[in-house]
Scaffold this active site. Structure first.
Site, PDB file in Angstrom:
ATOM      1  N   GLU A   1      42.109  33.688  35.846  1.00  0.00           N
ATOM      2  CA  GLU A   1      41.250  34.263  34.805  1.00  0.00           C
ATOM      3  C   GLU A   1      41.793  33.953  33.413  1.00  0.00           C
ATOM      4  O   GLU A   1      42.066  34.855  32.622  1.00  0.00           O
ATOM      5  CB  GLU A   1      41.065  35.749  35.085  1.00  0.00           C
ATOM      6  CG  GLU A   1      40.494  35.925  36.494  1.00  0.00           C
ATOM      7  CD  GLU A   1      40.042  37.322  36.833  1.00  0.00           C
ATOM      8  OE1 GLU A   1      40.277  38.241  36.039  1.00  0.00           O
ATOM      9  OE2 GLU A   1      39.436  37.489  37.901  1.00  0.00           O
TER      10      GLU A   1
ATOM     11  N   HIS B   1      30.295  46.597  47.445  1.00  0.00           N
ATOM     12  CA  HIS B   1      31.564  46.165  46.853  1.00  0.00           C
ATOM     13  C   HIS B   1      32.726  46.556  47.748  1.00  0.00           C
ATOM     14  O   HIS B   1      32.823  47.703  48.167  1.00  0.00           O
ATOM     15  CB  HIS B   1      31.724  46.816  45.475  1.00  0.00           C
ATOM     16  CG  HIS B   1      32.870  46.273  44.686  1.00  0.00           C
ATOM     17  ND1 HIS B   1      33.632  47.033  43.850  1.00  0.00           N
ATOM     18  CD2 HIS B   1      33.385  45.019  44.601  1.00  0.00           C
ATOM     19  CE1 HIS B   1      34.563  46.279  43.281  1.00  0.00           C
ATOM     20  NE2 HIS B   1      34.437  45.054  43.726  1.00  0.00           N
TER      21      HIS B   1
ATOM     22  N   GLU C   1      36.386  46.335  46.968  1.00  0.00           N
ATOM     23  CA  GLU C   1      37.582  46.025  46.160  1.00  0.00           C
ATOM     24  C   GLU C   1      38.787  46.323  47.036  1.00  0.00           C
ATOM     25  O   GLU C   1      38.978  47.461  47.458  1.00  0.00           O
ATOM     26  CB  GLU C   1      37.601  46.873  44.888  1.00  0.00           C
ATOM     27  CG  GLU C   1      38.885  46.753  44.070  1.00  0.00           C
ATOM     28  CD  GLU C   1      39.222  45.314  43.642  1.00  0.00           C
ATOM     29  OE1 GLU C   1      38.450  44.738  42.879  1.00  0.00           O
ATOM     30  OE2 GLU C   1      40.255  44.781  44.101  1.00  0.00           O
TER      31      GLU C   1
ATOM     32  N   HIS D   1      35.584  37.908  44.390  1.00  0.00           N
ATOM     33  CA  HIS D   1      36.256  37.966  43.089  1.00  0.00           C
ATOM     34  C   HIS D   1      37.770  37.887  43.287  1.00  0.00           C
ATOM     35  O   HIS D   1      38.299  38.372  44.290  1.00  0.00           O
ATOM     36  CB  HIS D   1      35.873  39.229  42.328  1.00  0.00           C
ATOM     37  CG  HIS D   1      34.593  39.050  41.580  1.00  0.00           C
ATOM     38  ND1 HIS D   1      34.448  39.337  40.244  1.00  0.00           N
ATOM     39  CD2 HIS D   1      33.393  38.562  41.993  1.00  0.00           C
ATOM     40  CE1 HIS D   1      33.205  39.053  39.869  1.00  0.00           C
ATOM     41  NE2 HIS D   1      32.550  38.586  40.911  1.00  0.00           N
ATOM     42  N   GLU D   2      38.420  37.257  42.323  1.00  0.00           N
ATOM     43  CA  GLU D   2      39.873  37.000  42.377  1.00  0.00           C
ATOM     44  C   GLU D   2      40.318  36.234  43.624  1.00  0.00           C
ATOM     45  O   GLU D   2      41.411  36.471  44.140  1.00  0.00           O
ATOM     46  CB  GLU D   2      40.695  38.298  42.253  1.00  0.00           C
ATOM     47  CG  GLU D   2      40.520  39.026  40.943  1.00  0.00           C
ATOM     48  CD  GLU D   2      39.312  39.955  40.942  1.00  0.00           C
ATOM     49  OE1 GLU D   2      38.951  40.480  42.001  1.00  0.00           O
ATOM     50  OE2 GLU D   2      38.725  40.136  39.862  1.00  0.00           O
TER      51      GLU D   2
ATOM     52  N   GLU E   1      34.262  34.209  41.950  1.00  0.00           N
ATOM     53  CA  GLU E   1      34.594  34.334  40.527  1.00  0.00           C
ATOM     54  C   GLU E   1      35.647  33.255  40.262  1.00  0.00           C
ATOM     55  O   GLU E   1      35.314  32.171  39.806  1.00  0.00           O
ATOM     56  CB  GLU E   1      35.112  35.736  40.248  1.00  0.00           C
ATOM     57  CG  GLU E   1      35.368  35.990  38.785  1.00  0.00           C
ATOM     58  CD  GLU E   1      36.131  37.291  38.573  1.00  0.00           C
ATOM     59  OE1 GLU E   1      35.819  37.992  37.609  1.00  0.00           O
ATOM     60  OE2 GLU E   1      37.063  37.590  39.349  1.00  0.00           O
TER      61      GLU E   1
ATOM     62  N   GLU F   1      33.108  39.466  32.265  1.00  0.00           N
ATOM     63  CA  GLU F   1      33.780  40.762  32.086  1.00  0.00           C
ATOM     64  C   GLU F   1      34.829  40.735  30.978  1.00  0.00           C
ATOM     65  O   GLU F   1      35.060  41.738  30.315  1.00  0.00           O
ATOM     66  CB  GLU F   1      34.420  41.207  33.404  1.00  0.00           C
ATOM     67  CG  GLU F   1      35.462  40.221  33.919  1.00  0.00           C
ATOM     68  CD  GLU F   1      36.071  40.628  35.270  1.00  0.00           C
ATOM     69  OE1 GLU F   1      35.540  41.548  35.914  1.00  0.00           O
ATOM     70  OE2 GLU F   1      37.066  40.020  35.671  1.00  0.00           O
TER      71      GLU F   1
HETATM   72  C1  NOJ Z   1      37.456  42.648  38.650  1.00  0.00           C
HETATM   73  C2  NOJ Z   1      36.149  42.037  39.016  1.00  0.00           C
HETATM   74  O1  NOJ Z   1      36.053  40.731  38.512  1.00  0.00           O
HETATM   75  C3  NOJ Z   1      35.057  42.921  38.486  1.00  0.00           C
HETATM   76  O2  NOJ Z   1      33.802  42.322  38.729  1.00  0.00           O
HETATM   77  C4  NOJ Z   1      35.164  44.290  39.092  1.00  0.00           C
HETATM   78  O3  NOJ Z   1      34.228  45.133  38.483  1.00  0.00           O
HETATM   79  C5  NOJ Z   1      36.552  44.873  38.894  1.00  0.00           C
HETATM   80  N1  NOJ Z   1      37.548  43.958  39.248  1.00  0.00           N
HETATM   81  C6  NOJ Z   1      36.743  46.134  39.721  1.00  0.00           C
HETATM   82  O4  NOJ Z   1      36.808  45.783  41.069  1.00  0.00           O
HETATM   83 CA    CA Z   2      37.927  39.335  37.905  1.00  0.00          CA
END
Ligand code: NOJ
Ligand code: CA
Length: 696
Positions: free
Chosen positions: A174, A407, A409, A477-478, A496, A502
């Site tokens: 990033e 989601h 995470e 993501h990540e 991502e 963001e």
């Molecule tokens: C980073 C992610 O790129 C984002 O989309 C997400 O909202 C936050 N982490 C929280 O998980």
């Molecule tokens: Ca991110």
């Protein structure tokens, strides 16, 4: 005298040829003859490769090789066989920028053996769009497992190219990009940067791949990888004086081992994309062609390109939060975003405007304790928060024909996530949904693993496989940077793996050349979930002191939907900001996410791009044009349209005096009628854009 010197030189050349009689060179031409690739074994048994482009050696002899535990596969190798192959075919991606992709190459192979008895083949394919090579370790005569200590691939360059690069970070992608001459790549300024907070940069003269270069004469070259499976990601370390990149593969927890593999094994492809111009890079299909065909069997109609809205940007701009509880204050949070009511509001909006998905973040147990270091494995992927009524949301979504993008995470607590995957994916399906957004924020658990290491690569790929078994689409993501695996796993919709929208909400932000660099670098490997579509460019809606803004005009946000290709695109802004500008929002409603044809009308890396695309199974075209901080005017020729037809074009352009810094909002919407062969004038404001829909 001159005559004698000449003879002497000729004699010398003959002598060299004789003394190197055992050196072997295998060559292949690309189908159109523009590119020549060679695999070489020197008289000392050292493997290497070379590339010529239009008669010029652009990659002179560059070393190949591998260091395995106990075996040096970079010298004293014997040739035990060689081969050639060719292929010409056409395949149809499940979704993408085009209906059909031609896969046409000539291939060469050297079969090698080390003194210690290890067999290794090097295979190279030469396409009109570049070359790819990889190392193969057959199971015949080889041990059942190999431990790779180092990959010794080098890329010798000849010119101080202009390079668009991001630093080699083992844990995060990033970052902003820089554009410097090759010999001035230096990531020192990134050190100590707190965004992204989990950065790990160990060599300031190293870059991530894909890395993109342009020569003084204009041709472009990108070094990338394809088919990253069971191996660490490819980074490149630069020897600035020698103008040479060497492969750097991120290690496993054993710092001396980059990869442990069972034979037969082959590495990912090392790809060199070569095009005469920047525009060519954007339609270069080399990376996809090097990947394996689709592995998901049976009906694929569950894989659906789509647009989505979500409970997401509102967290990033401070309207709501992820947490249900405020543990520090020992009370419930006052602004939890993922409530049943808010989700329903988003479902209504999606249904009304024809969007397939609603992303919901902060819906499950774990968020309140994410940053509690004493409790690293916090997330529960089947336990919604008390104010998130899953059965009711599931019922309501079904009634409205919308699906939640669930989601997950993980906070990079990978073992915990892997344990929960079977239950988590069943839960998603039981509730009628079929898409996840994964997240890997922070350092990897188990400790000592890296986002770009073999352990994580295997995890990311396992997620795609497990999700495919359950007919679930994945937006990651990540993760590691994509390497074209969406050909093999078309449920891998987007990643991502770069600096997304963001960052504009809470960091120093992205400058207007950022997306124009991403397209030519990171996106070469696969689509990005960039999350465009911000209309409320100044982000002080909820906090008057918030100075952050997206450095864009609103018209440029529309162009992103055409130019930054992805089969899933978010309309990222708050619903109320779209409701305020229904006329401009219409473009986001209309723009497709799946295409039959793509034409790049103009392009300069990091500066500007104009792309025309024809909607899948339709005669309608869409054009997106955008620029960095420099205002520009273009005339585009409408050669891509069908002859003798009249198209009604709806144009969304930067309004009078628009400027990304002080006047981002005006969008002028107008309609014109056009035919093939005519020209259209495009006016781009500083940081601006232009988007158009051509109806037939
Ligand atoms: C980073 C992610 O790129 C984002 O989309 C997400 O909202 C936050 N982490 C929280 O998980
Ligand atoms: Ca991110």
């Amino acid at each position: 005298m001159i005559k004698r010197l000449f003879f002497l030189l000729v004699g010398l050349a003959a002598f060299i040829r004789i003394s190197s009689a055992q050196a072997v060179t295998q060559q292949a031409q690309s189908p159109n003859g523009a590119i020549q690739g060679s695999l070489v074994l020197t008289e000392k048994g050292e493997p290497g490769f070379k590339v010529r482009y239009k008669g010029v050696e652009i990659i002179p002899f560059s070393k190949l090789g591998m260091a395995l535990q106990g075996h040096d596969l970079s010298k004293n190798l014997t040739l035990i066989g060689k081969g050639t192959a060719s292929q010409k075919g056409v395949w149809r991606p499940v979704w993408g920028e085009v209906d059909e992709i031609t896969d046409h190459y000539n291939a060469i192979q050297l079969e090698l053996k080390s003194k210690s008895g290890i067999r290794m083949n090097v295979v190279m394919r030469v396409y009109d769009e570049g070359i790819g090579f990889r190392y193969e370790f057959p199971s015949d005569e080889n041990p059942p497992q190999i431990m790779i200590e180092k990959e010794l691939t080098e890329f010798q360059l000849t010119e101080d190219y202009k390079v668009w690069w991001a630093p080699s970070d083992w844990d995060s992608n990033e970052h902003t990009y820089k554009n410097t001459p090759l010999t001035q790549i230096d990531a020192t300024s990134y050190l100590g940067d707190i965004e992204p907070f989990n950065q790990r940069i160990f060599n300031v003269h190293a870059v991530q791949t894909p890395v993109t270069m342009q020569s003084a004469t204009g041709y472009c070259m990108a070094i990338a990888e394809a088919g990253l499976i069971d191996y660490g990601a490819l980074h490149l370390e630069l020897d600035r004086d020698a103008k040479r990149f060497s492969a750097r593969i991120i290690p496993t927890t054993d710092a001396n081992v980059i990869s442990k593999n069972k034979t037969p094994f082959h590495t990912p492809w090392r790809a060199v994309l070569i095009n005469s111009s920047a525009a060519g890079l954007l339609t270069n299909r080399l990376i996809l062609n090097l990947n394996e065909p689709c592995k998901i069997e049976g009906d694929l109609s569950w894989i659906k390109p789509q647009k989505y809205v979500g409970i997401w940007w509102e967290m990033h701009v401070g309207k709501s939060g992820w947490n249900y509880r405020d543990l520090a204050a020992k009370k419930l949070s006052t602004n939890h975003g993922a409530t049943t009511e808010n989700v329903k509001k988003h479902i209504d909006f999606a249904a009304k405007h024809g969007f397939g998905g609603v992303l919901v973040e902060g819906w499950n147990e774990g968020w309140d304790e994410w940053f509690n270091v004493n409790k690293p494995e916090v997330f529960d992927f089947t336990k919604p928060y008390p104010d998130y009524n899953m059965p009711e949301i599931s019922r309501y979504a079904k009634e409205k024909g919308v699906k939640i993008i669930v989601h997950n995470e993980t906070a990079a607590a990978v073992e915990s996530y892997e344990r929960q995957i079977p239950a988590a994916y069943d839960y998603i399906r039981q509730n009628g949904f079929n898409a996840i957004k994964t997240g890997y924020v922070g350092y990897v658990l188990p400790k000592g693993e890296w986002h770009d290491g073999q352990y994580m690569i295997n995890h990311f790929n396992r997620v795609l496989e497990k999700a495919a078994e359950k007919q679930i689409m994945v937006v990651a993501h990540e993760p590691v940077r994509p390497s074209g695996l969406h050909r093999t796993w078309p449920n891998f919709m987007a990643a991502e793996a770069a600096r997304g929208m963001e960052f504009n909400a809470w960091s120093k932000g992205n400058d207007p050349s950022h997306e124009l660099t991403l397209i030519f670098t990171r996106l070469l490997g696969g689509p990005m979930d960039y999350t465009p579509g911000i209309f409320q460019v100044e982000l002080n809606q909820f906090d008057p002191n918030k100075k952050d803004r997206v450095r864009t005009t609103v018209a440029k946000q529309l162009a992103l939907y055409v130019d930054l290709y992805s089969p899933v695109q978010m309309a990222a802004d708050l619903l109320e900001n779209y409701e305020k500008r229904p006329d401009v929002f219409q473009f986001i409603k209309d723009v497709p996410t799946d295409w039959s044809e793509t034409r790049v009308l103009n392009a300069a890396i990091g500066d500007y791009v104009t792309i025309a695309r024809r909607e899948k199974n339709s005669d309608n075209w869409f054009v997106g044009s955008m620029t960095d901080e420099t205002p520009r005017q273009f005339k585009i020729k409408l050669d891509f349209l069908e002859p003798k037809r009249t198209y009604e074009v709806t144009i969304y352009e930067d309004g009078p005096k628009a400027h990304y810094l002080d006047n981002p909002y005006p969008v002028n919407i107008r309609k014109v009628k056009v035919k093939k062969g005519q020209t259209l004038k495009i006016n781009l404001a500083a940081g601006g854009g232009w988007a158009a829909k051509f109806d037939r």
